[in-house]
Design a protein around this motif. Structure first.
Motif, PDB file in Angstrom:
ATOM      1  N   ALA A  35      37.354  43.694  32.001  1.00 14.24           N
ATOM      2  CA  ALA A  35      38.007  44.730  32.365  1.00 14.24           C
ATOM      3  C   ALA A  35      37.417  45.582  33.509  1.00 14.24           C
ATOM      4  N   GLN A  36      36.103  45.364  33.880  1.00 11.62           N
ATOM      5  CA  GLN A  36      35.234  45.817  34.718  1.00 11.62           C
ATOM      6  C   GLN A  36      35.644  45.158  35.994  1.00 11.62           C
ATOM      7  N   TRP A  37      36.059  43.802  35.950  1.00 20.43           N
ATOM      8  CA  TRP A  37      36.403  43.164  37.246  1.00 20.43           C
ATOM      9  C   TRP A  37      37.919  43.544  37.565  1.00 20.43           C
ATOM     10  N   VAL A  38      38.757  43.870  36.872  1.00 20.05           N
ATOM     11  CA  VAL A  38      40.218  44.140  37.009  1.00 20.05           C
ATOM     12  C   VAL A  38      40.100  45.462  37.540  1.00 20.05           C
ATOM     13  N   ALA A  39      39.366  46.592  36.931  1.00 20.07           N
ATOM     14  CA  ALA A  39      39.075  47.674  37.355  1.00 20.07           C
ATOM     15  C   ALA A  39      38.664  47.824  38.845  1.00 20.07           C
ATOM     16  N   ALA A  40      37.746  46.934  39.298  1.00 20.59           N
ATOM     17  CA  ALA A  40      37.190  47.018  40.422  1.00 20.59           C
ATOM     18  C   ALA A  40      38.146  46.251  41.489  1.00 20.59           C
ATOM     19  N   HIS A  41      38.825  45.367  40.964  1.00 18.91           N
ATOM     20  CA  HIS A  41      39.265  44.412  42.000  1.00 18.91           C
ATOM     21  C   HIS A  41      41.105  44.605  41.999  1.00 18.91           C
ATOM     22  N   GLY A  42      41.612  45.125  40.819  1.00 22.07           N
ATOM     23  CA  GLY A  42      42.739  45.300  40.930  1.00 22.07           C
ATOM     24  C   GLY A  42      43.256  46.334  41.438  1.00 22.07           C
TER      25      GLY A  42
END
Length: 241
Positions: free
Chosen positions: A89-96
């Motif tokens: 979720a952190q990755w998606v929040a930062a990259h999405g």
């Protein structure tokens, strides 16, 4: 470093999870290697689960399979599973893009609302982190339309700028969006080139969802693309080996 053994209840839960995610029989040896316990312990645990009417069938030496019709709490999460959700979720929040970023944060809020107090610190004080995207312009392209077309199995008309700066029009069958730290790629079957192409989403000037279904099931397209990637990697390995 030797991993800390799972407690008995956690191990039983993990055995169920491993069997649920596999479409083929799982041997006691495979279970013992993943859970880092003896085969004898696996035999005992499986026997206990069967005694509790968990629908496991099979036998020692052949493998076990998980039957249908068993209800298990969907958010009975282990700490490592919760950490995996948080990191993703952190990755998606930062990259999405905006829609996916908000969705990722909403997922964490929903998970936090239902997990027990003992697991709350895993979200409020996470032990994992992901770096911010390198591309400052990331998120300005219309990925929401691309995802909608992928889900619906509809063709797309792209106005795409290539490496030389020339804008061309392409009709494609969208397969999947691939994310990286730097950019996002639309993997699609290109009707013009008659092969799979990778389109950088930041080079797509305009996108139109056509009222026409793609010419092949997306699952088959995805399988073909994966096979092509494996062959390409094998060729590179052979040439450089």
């Amino acid at each position: 470093m030797i991993a800390e053994p799972l407690r008995s209840t956690d191990r039983l839960f993990q055995i169920i999870q491993i069997l649920r995610r596999s479409s083929r029989p799982v041997t006691a040896r495979m279970l013992s290697e993943e859970l880092e316990v003896s085969i004898r312990t696996i035999y005992r645990d499986v026997a206990h689960l069967i005694g509790q009417r968990v629908p496991i069938s099979g036998e020692a030496g052949v493998g076990y399979i998980f039957g249908a019709g068993y209800d298990m709490p969907p958010l009975a999460l282990l700490p490592a599973e919760l950490e995996a959700i948080i990191l993703g979720a952190q990755w998606v929040a930062a990259h999405g893009e905006k829609e996916l970023s908000r969705a990722a944060l909403d997922v964490l809020t929903k998970v936090k609302a239902v997990i027990p107090p003992a697991l709350q610190p895993f979200i409020s004080i996470p032990s994992t982190a992901t770096k911010l995207p390198l591309d400052a312009l990331q998120g300005k392209d219309d990925r929401a339309s691309l995802r909608a077309a992928i889900r619906a199995g509809m063709k797309l008309r792209l106005h795409y700028r290539d490496q030389q700066g020339e804008v061309t029009e392409r009709t494609v069958w969208p397969v999947v969006l691939g994310y990286s730290d730097i950019t996002c790629m639309l993997i699609a079957w290109c009707e013009l080139r008659q092969r799979f192409r990778h389109f950088r989403t930041d080079r797509i000037h305009a996108v139109e969802i056509l009222d026409e279904k793609i010419g092949e099931p997306r699952s088959r397209l995805l399988q073909r693309w994966k096979a092509q990637r494996i062959m390409a990697l094998a060729k590179i390995t052979t040439e450089t080996g």
